[in-house]
Design a protein around this motif. Structure first.
Motif, PDB file in Angstrom:
ATOM      1  N   UNK A   3      61.429   5.971  10.857  1.00  0.00           N
ATOM      2  CA  UNK A   3      60.400   5.474  11.782  1.00  0.00           C
ATOM      3  C   UNK A   3      60.218   3.971  11.638  1.00  0.00           C
ATOM      4  N   UNK A   4      60.248   3.474  10.412  1.00  0.00           N
ATOM      5  CA  UNK A   4      60.108   2.030  10.183  1.00  0.00           C
ATOM      6  C   UNK A   4      61.307   1.276  10.737  1.00  0.00           C
ATOM      7  N   UNK A   5      62.509   1.825  10.565  1.00  0.00           N
ATOM      8  CA  UNK A   5      63.712   1.187  11.094  1.00  0.00           C
ATOM      9  C   UNK A   5      63.653   1.115  12.616  1.00  0.00           C
ATOM     10  N   UNK A   6      63.214   2.214  13.250  1.00  0.00           N
ATOM     11  CA  UNK A   6      63.106   2.235  14.706  1.00  0.00           C
ATOM     12  C   UNK A   6      62.082   1.211  15.185  1.00  0.00           C
ATOM     13  N   UNK A   7      60.945   1.157  14.499  1.00  0.00           N
ATOM     14  CA  UNK A   7      59.892   0.217  14.874  1.00  0.00           C
ATOM     15  C   UNK A   7      60.378  -1.228  14.742  1.00  0.00           C
ATOM     16  N   UNK A   8      61.095  -1.514  13.677  1.00  0.00           N
ATOM     17  CA  UNK A   8      61.632  -2.855  13.452  1.00  0.00           C
ATOM     18  C   UNK A   8      62.668  -3.215  14.521  1.00  0.00           C
ATOM     19  N   UNK A   9      63.525  -2.266  14.853  1.00  0.00           N
ATOM     20  CA  UNK A   9      64.551  -2.488  15.867  1.00  0.00           C
ATOM     21  C   UNK A   9      63.925  -2.673  17.248  1.00  0.00           C
ATOM     22  N   UNK A  10      62.901  -1.882  17.561  1.00  0.00           N
ATOM     23  CA  UNK A  10      62.210  -2.002  18.845  1.00  0.00           C
ATOM     24  C   UNK A  10      61.545  -3.367  18.990  1.00  0.00           C
ATOM     25  N   UNK A  11      60.896  -3.847  17.925  1.00  0.00           N
ATOM     26  CA  UNK A  11      60.237  -5.160  17.964  1.00  0.00           C
ATOM     27  C   UNK A  11      61.270  -6.271  18.148  1.00  0.00           C
ATOM     28  N   UNK A  12      62.417  -6.155  17.460  1.00  0.00           N
ATOM     29  CA  UNK A  12      63.479  -7.156  17.587  1.00  0.00           C
ATOM     30  C   UNK A  12      64.076  -7.125  18.993  1.00  0.00           C
ATOM     31  N   UNK A  13      64.186  -5.940  19.591  1.00  0.00           N
ATOM     32  CA  UNK A  13      64.707  -5.823  20.955  1.00  0.00           C
ATOM     33  C   UNK A  13      63.758  -6.488  21.941  1.00  0.00           C
ATOM     34  N   UNK A  14      62.450  -6.293  21.752  1.00  0.00           N
ATOM     35  CA  UNK A  14      61.459  -6.951  22.617  1.00  0.00           C
ATOM     36  C   UNK A  14      61.591  -8.467  22.533  1.00  0.00           C
ATOM     37  N   UNK A  15      61.757  -8.982  21.320  1.00  0.00           N
ATOM     38  CA  UNK A  15      61.901 -10.428  21.120  1.00  0.00           C
ATOM     39  C   UNK A  15      63.173 -10.949  21.787  1.00  0.00           C
ATOM     40  N   UNK A  16      64.259 -10.173  21.711  1.00  0.00           N
ATOM     41  CA  UNK A  16      65.519 -10.569  22.344  1.00  0.00           C
ATOM     42  C   UNK A  16      65.370 -10.637  23.856  1.00  0.00           C
ATOM     43  N   UNK A  17      64.712  -9.633  24.444  1.00  0.00           N
ATOM     44  CA  UNK A  17      64.517  -9.640  25.894  1.00  0.00           C
ATOM     45  C   UNK A  17      63.632 -10.811  26.323  1.00  0.00           C
TER      46      UNK A  17
ATOM     47  N   UNK B 234      76.328  -4.498  14.261  1.00  0.00           N
ATOM     48  CA  UNK B 234      74.908  -4.583  14.570  1.00  0.00           C
ATOM     49  C   UNK B 234      74.394  -3.233  15.037  1.00  0.00           C
ATOM     50  N   UNK B 235      73.082  -3.120  15.162  1.00  0.00           N
ATOM     51  CA  UNK B 235      72.460  -1.899  15.672  1.00  0.00           C
ATOM     52  C   UNK B 235      71.582  -2.256  16.859  1.00  0.00           C
ATOM     53  N   UNK B 236      71.425  -1.289  17.770  1.00  0.00           N
ATOM     54  CA  UNK B 236      70.656  -1.556  18.971  1.00  0.00           C
ATOM     55  C   UNK B 236      69.972  -0.318  19.504  1.00  0.00           C
ATOM     56  N   UNK B 237      69.200  -0.528  20.569  1.00  0.00           N
ATOM     57  CA  UNK B 237      68.417   0.543  21.176  1.00  0.00           C
ATOM     58  C   UNK B 237      68.705   0.580  22.675  1.00  0.00           C
ATOM     59  N   UNK B 238      68.822   1.796  23.215  1.00  0.00           N
ATOM     60  CA  UNK B 238      69.000   2.004  24.648  1.00  0.00           C
ATOM     61  C   UNK B 238      67.658   2.389  25.241  1.00  0.00           C
ATOM     62  N   UNK B 239      67.274   1.666  26.294  1.00  0.00           N
ATOM     63  CA  UNK B 239      66.027   1.966  26.991  1.00  0.00           C
ATOM     64  C   UNK B 239      66.344   2.376  28.421  1.00  0.00           C
ATOM     65  N   UNK B 240      65.762   3.500  28.819  1.00  0.00           N
ATOM     66  CA  UNK B 240      65.913   4.010  30.176  1.00  0.00           C
ATOM     67  C   UNK B 240      64.517   4.237  30.728  1.00  0.00           C
ATOM     68  N   UNK B 241      64.212   3.619  31.843  1.00  0.00           N
ATOM     69  CA  UNK B 241      62.877   3.742  32.420  1.00  0.00           C
ATOM     70  C   UNK B 241      61.796   3.186  31.510  1.00  0.00           C
ATOM     71  N   UNK B 242      62.149   2.200  30.698  1.00  0.00           N
ATOM     72  CA  UNK B 242      61.178   1.576  29.804  1.00  0.00           C
ATOM     73  C   UNK B 242      60.952   2.311  28.495  1.00  0.00           C
TER      74      UNK B 242
END
Length: 197
Positions: free
Chosen positions: A40-54, A92-100
């Protein structure tokens, strides 16, 4: 001259040797503070980094934000570390977002052969502009750029506009470093695979 092994038998010298060895090997361990984090912490960290990248992408090009809003799926790799000395590698690692919403996590790996030496970090954003392109990606167990699909890496003009040809492709990619959007970058050969977190 006294034998080296007889010196090592002395308690003080042996303790010093063990201390130095443990320090050396502690730097070689594959366990980091991040690897002890929960999923859960890894996902949260990755999500925050993805927001910053966007956010950084939107600052570089307002048209990029419009493309992201139109995309059927957005795959964000906030930190792809590349290192090379004749033969290079990236990961690297990343996240796929569909419909937000976050729908899956992925890893990216790749290799190259060249004369550059050193390491750098970059971010990559891949936009699936059609339902078909997104469905093909999600159905794959491993997807290689250039072999399984072509990613049109966007060239952004001085005014932040993206060339019309690239904007109309089924899969559009952006590569960013600390200075902003990178031009003339190829992502061919990068392999993207599902990641269990």
């Amino acid at each position: 001259m006294p034998d080296l092994f007889s010196k090592l038998r002395r308690p003080g010298v042996a303790a010093a040797v063990l201390s130095v060895a443990s320090l050396m090997f502690s730097g070689c361990t594959t366990t980091t503070a991040q690897s002890s984090a929960t999923a859960a912490e890894k996902k949260q960290e990755l999500d925050a980094a993805a927001d910053a990248t966007l956010s950084k992408l939107y600052q570089s090009s307002s048209q990029a934000k419009q493309l992201v809003e139109r995309a059927r799926g957005v795959l964000v790799f906030p930190g792809v570390l590349s290192a090379s000395f004749i033969v290079g590698a990236q990961h690297g690692t990343g996240v796929l977002r569909v419909g937000g919403s976050d729908t899956g996590y992925y890893s990216i790996t790749g290799g190259s052969i060249g004369l550059q030496a050193g390491a750098q970090s970059k971010a990559m954003v891949v936009l699936f502009m059609t339902d078909g392109a997104l469905a093909k990606f999600r159905a794959s167990s491993g997807w290689t750029v250039g072999a399984d699909a072509t990613v049109a890496v966007a060239n952004v003009g001085v005014n932040g506009s993206i060339d019309t040809y690239t904007a109309q492709q089924p899969i559009v990619g952006f590569v960013l470093n600390n200075g902003g959007l990178m031009a003339g970058v190829s992502v061919d050969g990068s392999k993207i695979s599902p990641l269990l977190l």
